[in-house]
Design a protein around this motif. Structure first.
Motif, PDB file in Angstrom:
ATOM      1  N   VAL A  16       0.737  -1.160   0.077  1.00 50.40           N
ATOM      2  CA  VAL A  16       0.033  -0.073   0.117  1.00 50.40           C
ATOM      3  C   VAL A  16       0.970   1.170  -0.054  1.00 50.40           C
ATOM      4  O   VAL A  16       1.933   1.466   0.834  1.00 50.40           O
ATOM      5  N   PHE A  17       0.574   2.051  -0.950  1.00 52.41           N
ATOM      6  CA  PHE A  17       1.458   3.560  -0.940  1.00 52.41           C
ATOM      7  C   PHE A  17       0.813   4.594  -0.576  1.00 52.41           C
ATOM      8  O   PHE A  17      -0.654   4.743  -0.348  1.00 52.41           O
ATOM      9  N   ALA A  28      -1.860   2.016 -12.858  1.00 58.92           N
ATOM     10  CA  ALA A  28      -1.041   0.772 -12.643  1.00 58.92           C
ATOM     11  C   ALA A  28      -0.973  -0.045 -11.393  1.00 58.92           C
ATOM     12  O   ALA A  28      -0.967  -1.112 -11.521  1.00 58.92           O
ATOM     13  N   TYR A  29      -1.617   0.531 -10.381  1.00 65.75           N
ATOM     14  CA  TYR A  29      -1.922   0.188  -9.083  1.00 65.75           C
ATOM     15  C   TYR A  29      -3.088  -0.717  -8.963  1.00 65.75           C
ATOM     16  O   TYR A  29      -2.954  -1.706  -8.455  1.00 65.75           O
ATOM     17  N   GLU A  30      -4.069  -0.477  -9.980  1.00 59.46           N
ATOM     18  CA  GLU A  30      -5.020  -1.227  -9.966  1.00 59.46           C
ATOM     19  C   GLU A  30      -4.953  -2.392 -10.781  1.00 59.46           C
ATOM     20  O   GLU A  30      -5.165  -3.565 -10.553  1.00 59.46           O
ATOM     21  N   HIS A  46       7.010 -11.068  -6.954  1.00 59.35           N
ATOM     22  CA  HIS A  46       7.579 -10.215  -8.113  1.00 59.35           C
ATOM     23  C   HIS A  46       6.705  -9.115  -8.588  1.00 59.35           C
ATOM     24  O   HIS A  46       7.244  -7.934  -8.927  1.00 59.35           O
ATOM     25  N   LEU A  47       5.284  -9.226  -8.482  1.00 58.43           N
ATOM     26  CA  LEU A  47       4.622  -8.139  -8.447  1.00 58.43           C
ATOM     27  C   LEU A  47       4.810  -7.021  -7.380  1.00 58.43           C
ATOM     28  O   LEU A  47       4.917  -5.771  -7.827  1.00 58.43           O
ATOM     29  N   ASN A  48       5.043  -7.339  -6.401  1.00 51.14           N
ATOM     30  CA  ASN A  48       5.657  -6.290  -5.291  1.00 51.14           C
ATOM     31  C   ASN A  48       7.069  -5.737  -5.737  1.00 51.14           C
ATOM     32  O   ASN A  48       6.994  -4.285  -5.574  1.00 51.14           O
ATOM     33  N   GLU A  49       7.824  -6.258  -6.273  1.00 51.88           N
ATOM     34  CA  GLU A  49       9.097  -5.690  -6.986  1.00 51.88           C
ATOM     35  C   GLU A  49       8.714  -4.730  -8.058  1.00 51.88           C
ATOM     36  O   GLU A  49       9.113  -3.551  -7.943  1.00 51.88           O
ATOM     37  N   TYR A  55       6.801   3.123  -8.337  1.00 50.70           N
ATOM     38  CA  TYR A  55       6.660   3.925  -7.483  1.00 50.70           C
ATOM     39  C   TYR A  55       7.703   4.796  -7.258  1.00 50.70           C
ATOM     40  O   TYR A  55       7.889   6.029  -7.074  1.00 50.70           O
ATOM     41  N   ASP A  56       9.022   4.123  -7.244  1.00 52.41           N
ATOM     42  CA  ASP A  56      10.590   4.732  -7.097  1.00 52.41           C
ATOM     43  C   ASP A  56      10.887   5.316  -8.406  1.00 52.41           C
ATOM     44  O   ASP A  56      12.211   6.105  -8.208  1.00 52.41           O
TER      45      ASP A  56
END
Length: 109
Positions: A16-17, A28-30, A46-49, A55-56
């Motif tokens: 969560v951002f 993209a988050y959806e 992998h999706l989290n990465e 985001y970065d």
């Protein structure tokens, strides 16, 4: 941030951002969320990465979607995330057509 638990024992959790006022990131988050629900534990990591890199600002959106589409390929019945072309007209053309429409409305009534 991580505990002293090995990678094999750790379960992937959905990231969560902080709210970003960027529509492209929200879309993209959806896509990330849809893929995360259906993915296996290794795929979730992998999706989290991928979403963290996006985001970065370490990867760009086309690169992100090319990687994420493999996880959400069946979720939208063949839809892919591509730009839609929006047809418009120049300001002068619009004003001319509006004047013509206005004249037609006045004299038809």
């Amino acid at each position: 941030m991580r505990n002293c638990v090995s990678e094999k024992e750790e379960k992937a959790t959905k990231l969560v951002f902080k709210p970003k006022d960027d529509f492209k990131f929200l879309a993209a988050y959806e896509a990330y969320s849809k893929g995360f629900e259906k993915a296996s534990d290794e795929q979730q990591k992998h999706l989290n990465e991928l979403i963290q890199k996006l985001y970065d600002d370490k990867i760009d959106y086309p690169q992100y979607y090319s990687n994420v589409n493999q996880f959400i390929s069946g979720s939208d019945e063949g839809k892919s995330y591509r730009r839609a072309r929006i047809e418009g007209q120049r300001k002068q053309e619009y004003q001319k057509s509006e004047r013509k429409r206005g004249r037609n409305e006045r004299y038809r009534g």
